[in-house]
Scaffold this active site. Structure first.
Site, PDB file in Angstrom:
ATOM      1  N   ASP A   2      42.778  43.074  41.354  1.00  0.00           N
ATOM      2  CA  ASP A   2      42.781  42.841  39.996  1.00  0.00           C
ATOM      3  C   ASP A   2      44.247  42.467  39.600  1.00  0.00           C
ATOM      4  O   ASP A   2      45.164  42.373  40.125  1.00  0.00           O
ATOM      5  CB  ASP A   2      42.987  44.633  39.248  1.00  0.00           C
ATOM      6  CG  ASP A   2      42.536  44.608  37.819  1.00  0.00           C
ATOM      7  OD1 ASP A   2      41.996  43.476  37.335  1.00  0.00           O
ATOM      8  OD2 ASP A   2      42.740  45.502  37.060  1.00  0.00           O
ATOM      9  N   GLY A   3      43.894  41.508  38.489  1.00  0.00           N
ATOM     10  CA  GLY A   3      45.194  41.066  37.964  1.00  0.00           C
ATOM     11  C   GLY A   3      45.288  39.550  37.835  1.00  0.00           C
ATOM     12  O   GLY A   3      46.181  38.956  37.423  1.00  0.00           O
ATOM     13  N   SER A  47      32.343  43.283  39.542  1.00  0.00           N
ATOM     14  CA  SER A  47      31.500  44.571  39.245  1.00  0.00           C
ATOM     15  C   SER A  47      30.483  44.453  38.360  1.00  0.00           C
ATOM     16  O   SER A  47      30.166  43.442  37.746  1.00  0.00           O
ATOM     17  CB  SER A  47      32.557  45.500  38.506  1.00  0.00           C
ATOM     18  OG  SER A  47      32.796  45.207  37.296  1.00  0.00           O
ATOM     19  N   SER A  48      29.657  45.403  38.563  1.00  0.00           N
ATOM     20  CA  SER A  48      28.645  45.260  37.368  1.00  0.00           C
ATOM     21  C   SER A  48      28.744  45.141  36.126  1.00  0.00           C
ATOM     22  O   SER A  48      27.957  44.621  35.280  1.00  0.00           O
ATOM     23  CB  SER A  48      27.459  46.742  37.794  1.00  0.00           C
ATOM     24  OG  SER A  48      28.041  47.351  38.175  1.00  0.00           O
ATOM     25  N   ASN A  50      31.404  43.307  35.168  1.00  0.00           N
ATOM     26  CA  ASN A  50      32.133  42.125  34.787  1.00  0.00           C
ATOM     27  C   ASN A  50      31.146  40.882  34.186  1.00  0.00           C
ATOM     28  O   ASN A  50      31.605  39.888  33.631  1.00  0.00           O
ATOM     29  CB  ASN A  50      32.745  41.347  36.100  1.00  0.00           C
ATOM     30  CG  ASN A  50      33.950  41.988  36.636  1.00  0.00           C
ATOM     31  OD1 ASN A  50      34.224  42.146  37.775  1.00  0.00           O
ATOM     32  ND2 ASN A  50      34.774  42.734  35.836  1.00  0.00           N
ATOM     33  N   ARG A  53      32.059  39.929  30.498  1.00  0.00           N
ATOM     34  CA  ARG A  53      33.058  38.949  30.225  1.00  0.00           C
ATOM     35  C   ARG A  53      32.404  37.797  29.372  1.00  0.00           C
ATOM     36  O   ARG A  53      31.372  37.543  29.319  1.00  0.00           O
ATOM     37  CB  ARG A  53      33.762  38.666  31.432  1.00  0.00           C
ATOM     38  CG  ARG A  53      34.609  39.941  31.924  1.00  0.00           C
ATOM     39  CD  ARG A  53      35.496  39.235  32.854  1.00  0.00           C
ATOM     40  NE  ARG A  53      36.280  40.461  33.521  1.00  0.00           N
ATOM     41  CZ  ARG A  53      37.435  40.385  34.180  1.00  0.00           C
ATOM     42  NH1 ARG A  53      37.857  39.196  34.573  1.00  0.00           N
ATOM     43  NH2 ARG A  53      37.918  41.524  34.585  1.00  0.00           N
ATOM     44  N   ARG A 170      44.404  49.326  45.091  1.00  0.00           N
ATOM     45  CA  ARG A 170      44.145  48.512  43.671  1.00  0.00           C
ATOM     46  C   ARG A 170      45.516  48.012  43.257  1.00  0.00           C
ATOM     47  O   ARG A 170      46.708  48.440  43.050  1.00  0.00           O
ATOM     48  CB  ARG A 170      43.822  49.628  42.696  1.00  0.00           C
ATOM     49  CG  ARG A 170      43.350  48.916  41.409  1.00  0.00           C
ATOM     50  CD  ARG A 170      42.864  49.650  40.329  1.00  0.00           C
ATOM     51  NE  ARG A 170      42.443  48.669  39.097  1.00  0.00           N
ATOM     52  CZ  ARG A 170      41.782  48.749  38.494  1.00  0.00           C
ATOM     53  NH1 ARG A 170      40.861  50.014  38.534  1.00  0.00           N
ATOM     54  NH2 ARG A 170      41.354  48.300  37.476  1.00  0.00           N
ATOM     55  N   ILE A 177      39.829  54.189  39.603  1.00  0.00           N
ATOM     56  CA  ILE A 177      38.980  53.558  40.778  1.00  0.00           C
ATOM     57  C   ILE A 177      37.812  52.704  40.216  1.00  0.00           C
ATOM     58  O   ILE A 177      37.544  51.899  41.142  1.00  0.00           O
ATOM     59  CB  ILE A 177      38.362  54.691  41.379  1.00  0.00           C
ATOM     60  CG1 ILE A 177      39.479  55.408  42.354  1.00  0.00           C
ATOM     61  CG2 ILE A 177      37.279  54.433  42.406  1.00  0.00           C
ATOM     62  CD1 ILE A 177      39.134  56.691  43.080  1.00  0.00           C
ATOM     63  N   SER A 178      37.736  52.587  38.856  1.00  0.00           N
ATOM     64  CA  SER A 178      36.829  51.839  38.324  1.00  0.00           C
ATOM     65  C   SER A 178      35.552  51.531  39.056  1.00  0.00           C
ATOM     66  O   SER A 178      35.136  50.334  39.116  1.00  0.00           O
ATOM     67  CB  SER A 178      37.456  50.396  37.900  1.00  0.00           C
ATOM     68  OG  SER A 178      38.568  50.487  37.063  1.00  0.00           O
TER      69      SER A 178
HETATM   70  C1  IPE Z   1      40.391  40.580  38.772  1.00  0.00           C
HETATM   71  O1  IPE Z   1      41.018  39.945  37.986  1.00  0.00           O
HETATM   72  C2  IPE Z   1      39.145  39.682  39.028  1.00  0.00           C
HETATM   73  C3  IPE Z   1      37.950  39.940  38.754  1.00  0.00           C
HETATM   74  C4  IPE Z   1      37.436  40.929  38.225  1.00  0.00           C
HETATM   75  C5  IPE Z   1      36.770  39.025  38.908  1.00  0.00           C
HETATM   76  P1  IPE Z   1      41.106  40.000  36.209  1.00  0.00           P
HETATM   77  O2  IPE Z   1      40.384  39.193  35.836  1.00  0.00           O
HETATM   78  O3  IPE Z   1      40.393  41.550  36.023  1.00  0.00           O
HETATM   79  O4  IPE Z   1      42.466  40.023  35.888  1.00  0.00           O
HETATM   80  P2  IPE Z   1      43.354  40.689  34.555  1.00  0.00           P
HETATM   81  O5  IPE Z   1      43.241  42.301  34.736  1.00  0.00           O
HETATM   82  O6  IPE Z   1      42.449  40.477  33.544  1.00  0.00           O
HETATM   83  O7  IPE Z   1      44.729  40.491  34.749  1.00  0.00           O
HETATM   84 MG    MG Z   2      41.241  43.300  35.575  1.00  0.00          MG
END
Ligand code: IPE
Ligand code: MG
Length: 237
Positions: A2-3, A47-48, A50, A53, A170, A177-178
């Protein structure tokens, strides 16, 4: 992992740049883990949730995923890595599904390290699909309902072929744990770090492993019971 988005934002770059940096970081992480002799690495790539987005971010992620598969499968294969994809793959477009299947087939007999890549994965999805397949086996008469116990059940989970994770990391500072490995993480040591995934390098991994080594894992026993049990195992080894 993440991040990525925040990593890009800090640099005034689009989120997709962060994902690109995230792929690089994953490539490097697989290398360190293999060098350290880690047997199994499981990463949460998509993830399911995502899919919700913005469409352009999802489509950039899919392109990156396809590119990485094309670029890296051969190299991973030459390094002795066995690649497996866990999750509901049916939601991906056909070319991507084919590439995943090809990469799995190419690397299936490699034994140096298993890398499980969770895509369109959710821990609840996994438990639900396992329950569905278990019910089918019971209905078909191949599994008596009375024989359903934890080990019989876990054979239907997506990670049936991998041991439960010892260490669950994480990145990115969130302490949850998401919906990752809900069943499998029952006794995992949890490690949360504010380091953003693209910055998670060899030193960061070593810090996580050092933290893991300082934990006392008892699996529900008292410290004394657990040390005695370990001593018996070591004596028999
Ligand atoms: C993780 O990074 C990558 C994926 C979920 C594909 P993020 O895209 O969640 O990054 P942040 O949390 O917005 O910084
Ligand atoms: Mg993220």
């Amino acid at each position: 992992m993440d991040g990525n988005g925040r990593w890009a934002k800090k640099r005034n770059r689009p989120r997709s740049m962060g994902h690109q940096a995230g792929v690089k970081s994953l490539r490097a992480c697989i290398e360190y883990c293999a060098r350290l002799g880690i047997g199994t690495l499981t990463v949460f790539a998509f993830s399911s949730e995502n899919w919700k987005r913005p469409a352009n971010e999802v489509s950039r992620l899919m392109n990156l995923f396809l590119q990485a598969l094309e670029k890296d499968s051969g190299k991973l294969h030459n390094n002795g890595i066995c690649l497996r994809f866990i999750g509901d793959k049916s939601a991906f477009e056909a070319t991507l599904q084919v590439k995943m299947t090809e990469a799995e087939a190419l690397t299936a007999n490699n034994t140096r390290m298993v890398v499980n890549i969770a895509v369109n994965y959710g821990g609840r999805w996994d438990i639900t699909q396992a329950a569905r397949r278990l019910a089918t086996a019971i209905n078909a008469g191949s599994l008596p309902a009375d024989d359903v116990n934890e080990s019989a059940f876990s054979r239907f989970l997506a990670l049936a072929a991998s041991p439960d994770p010892d260490l669950f990391i994480r990145t990115g500072g969130e302490m949850r744990i998401s919906n990752f490995l809900l069943w499998q993480a029952a006794y995992s040591e949890l490690y949360f770090t504010p380091t953003l995934w693209p910055d998670f390098d060899e030193d960061a991994l070593n810090l996580a492993i050092t933290a893991f080594q300082s934990r006392e894992r008892r699996f529900g026993l008292t410290g004394e019971q657990f040390r005695n049990k370990q001593a018996r195992i070591d004596a028999n080894a």
